[in-house]
Design a protein around this motif. Structure first.
Motif, short mmCIF file in Angstrom:
data_model
loop_
_atom_site.label_atom_id
_atom_site.label_comp_id
_atom_site.label_asym_id
_atom_site.label_seq_id
_atom_site.Cartn_x
_atom_site.Cartn_y
_atom_site.Cartn_z
N UNK A 209 0.77 -1.24 0.00
CA UNK A 209 0.00 0.00 0.00
C UNK A 209 0.79 1.29 0.00
N UNK A 210 2.11 1.23 -0.29
CA UNK A 210 2.89 2.47 -0.31
C UNK A 210 2.68 3.20 -1.64
N UNK A 211 3.02 4.47 -1.63
CA UNK A 211 2.98 5.27 -2.85
C UNK A 211 4.36 5.23 -3.51
N UNK A 212 4.40 5.54 -4.80
CA UNK A 212 5.66 5.52 -5.55
C UNK A 212 5.77 6.78 -6.40
N UNK A 213 6.94 7.41 -6.33
CA UNK A 213 7.31 8.42 -7.33
C UNK A 213 8.36 7.76 -8.21
N UNK A 214 8.04 7.58 -9.48
CA UNK A 214 8.89 6.84 -10.41
C UNK A 214 9.48 7.83 -11.41
N UNK A 215 10.79 8.04 -11.32
CA UNK A 215 11.46 9.05 -12.15
C UNK A 215 12.17 8.37 -13.32
N UNK A 216 11.91 8.85 -14.52
CA UNK A 216 12.58 8.30 -15.69
C UNK A 216 12.37 9.23 -16.88
N UNK A 217 13.22 9.08 -17.90
CA UNK A 217 13.00 9.78 -19.16
C UNK A 217 12.18 8.92 -20.11
N UNK A 218 11.88 7.67 -19.69
CA UNK A 218 11.20 6.70 -20.54
C UNK A 218 9.69 6.84 -20.37
N UNK A 219 9.08 7.70 -21.18
CA UNK A 219 7.66 7.98 -21.04
C UNK A 219 6.77 6.76 -21.33
N UNK A 220 7.05 5.94 -22.36
CA UNK A 220 6.22 4.75 -22.57
C UNK A 220 6.19 3.83 -21.36
N UNK A 221 7.29 3.71 -20.65
CA UNK A 221 7.32 2.90 -19.43
C UNK A 221 6.35 3.47 -18.40
N UNK A 222 6.37 4.79 -18.22
CA UNK A 222 5.48 5.41 -17.24
C UNK A 222 4.01 5.26 -17.63
N UNK A 223 3.74 5.32 -18.92
CA UNK A 223 2.36 5.16 -19.38
C UNK A 223 1.80 3.81 -18.96
N UNK A 224 2.67 2.84 -18.83
CA UNK A 224 2.23 1.48 -18.50
C UNK A 224 1.97 1.30 -17.02
N UNK A 225 2.79 1.91 -16.15
CA UNK A 225 2.69 1.59 -14.72
C UNK A 225 2.10 2.70 -13.86
N UNK A 226 1.99 3.92 -14.38
CA UNK A 226 1.64 5.06 -13.52
C UNK A 226 0.13 5.31 -13.48
N UNK A 227 -0.31 5.84 -12.35
CA UNK A 227 -1.68 6.34 -12.25
C UNK A 227 -1.74 7.75 -12.84
N UNK A 228 -0.78 8.60 -12.45
CA UNK A 228 -0.67 9.93 -13.01
C UNK A 228 0.77 10.18 -13.43
N UNK A 229 0.94 11.12 -14.36
CA UNK A 229 2.28 11.44 -14.86
C UNK A 229 2.46 12.95 -14.86
N UNK A 230 3.60 13.38 -14.31
CA UNK A 230 3.99 14.80 -14.37
C UNK A 230 5.11 14.94 -15.39
N UNK A 231 4.92 15.80 -16.36
CA UNK A 231 5.92 16.06 -17.39
C UNK A 231 6.74 17.28 -16.98
N UNK A 232 8.05 17.11 -16.91
CA UNK A 232 8.92 18.19 -16.43
C UNK A 232 9.83 18.67 -17.54
N UNK A 233 9.97 19.97 -17.63
CA UNK A 233 10.86 20.57 -18.63
C UNK A 233 11.50 21.83 -18.05
N UNK A 234 12.81 21.91 -18.13
CA UNK A 234 13.56 23.10 -17.69
C UNK A 234 13.17 23.53 -16.28
N UNK A 235 13.03 22.54 -15.38
CA UNK A 235 12.76 22.84 -13.98
C UNK A 235 11.31 23.05 -13.61
N UNK A 236 10.41 22.96 -14.58
CA UNK A 236 8.99 23.20 -14.32
C UNK A 236 8.16 21.99 -14.71
#
Length: 274
Positions: A209-236
């Protein structure tokens, strides 16, 4: 999103060099209980700096210049992470928030056994445990991550890359934290081992039941496992949405560019999206 577990508000980090570099700019993000939030973006966009900053792991010349980090503990207590002193922060880390660091496969001590390194976690953070209790806990952890309890006597060089990565996940899981931050946890693993690791992360999340923050540049991977996705660019953070919304209806041009950078396995050559 479920009830918030971690709330980050207007968080900024600057590298105090000449000239100063704004690595994270006024980021606001909430992590819900039991959810997997993916943090995606190109190298150098500030993903790891944000993760380190939230846990106060940054070293000079990095400076947190603004923002708040609040941990909503399962007990009902709201913890102001920025207000914790050094000893309080030491107890907070790994107990409530743990981290699988980038390059984790090489993070193990090469001259200590796997069991000794896992034992250290309990010896430092659970001083009341007996030696037998610690040994049993180490064996249980290694069984949970499918390395096998007999491997506690092994040294890191005797394990494959995937097994070493599982050991690092076991170490992060040892104290049953409420949030696990994983920074590029599948880097340098082949595709089959990567698949096994991702499947296990999802299974452990469901089980504990823990939460996960999963950091990667591999967006297709995140699309498969994430509930939500934050897209980051130039610090924002330029876009935050469910995985389905990111895939079917991306709102930001940069998100569409990231999606377009991954070719299809079938069909004509060319970009996935234009």
């Amino acid at each position: 999103m479920t009830d918030p577990l971690l709330s980050v508000r207007d968080f900024s980090v600057v590298y105090d060099v000449d000239p100063p570099v704004a690595a994270v700019k006024n980021v606001t993000l909430e992590i819900g209980r039991g959810e997997i939030v993916g943090l995606a973006g190109e190298s150098g966009c500030g993903k790891t700096t944000l993760a380190y900053g939230v846990q106060r792991l940054l070293k000079p010349p990095a400076v947190i210049t603004s923002g708040s980090v609040t941990f909503h503990d399962a007990s009902g207590e709201d913890v102001d992470v920025n207000a914790l002193d050094v000893e309080q922060m030491r107890r907070f880390r790994w107990d409530r928030i743990s981290m699988v660091f980038q390059g984790a496969m090489n993070a193990l001590n090469p001259v200590a056994t796997i069991g000794a390194q896992l034992d250290d976690v309990f010896r430092v953070h659970r001083p009341g445990m007996t030696r037998t209790e610690r040994r049993d806990a180490v064996v249980e952890l290694l069984e949970i991550v499918k390395v096998g309890g007999q491997r506690r006597r092994s040294y890191p060089h005797e394990l494959s890359g995937g097994m070493r990565q599982r050991v690092m996940i076991a170490m992060a899981l040892a104290l049953r934290p409420q949030l696990m931050v994983m920074d590029e946890p599948t880097t340098a693993l082949d595709v089959l081992v990567q698949r096994e690791i991702l499947s296990q992360i999802s299974q452990l999340r469901r089980e504990f039941g823990f939460s996960v923050v999963f950091i990667t540049h591999d967006l297709p991977l995140l699309l498969e496992i994430s509930d939500r996705i934050a897209i980051m660019r130039a610090g924002e953070i330029v876009e935050l949405a469910t995985a389905e919304q990111i895939w079917t209806d991306p709102q930001h041009e940069y998100t569409r560019t990231l999606l377009s950078s991954f070719p299809r396995l079938t069909g004509e050559r060319g970009m996935v999206r234009r």
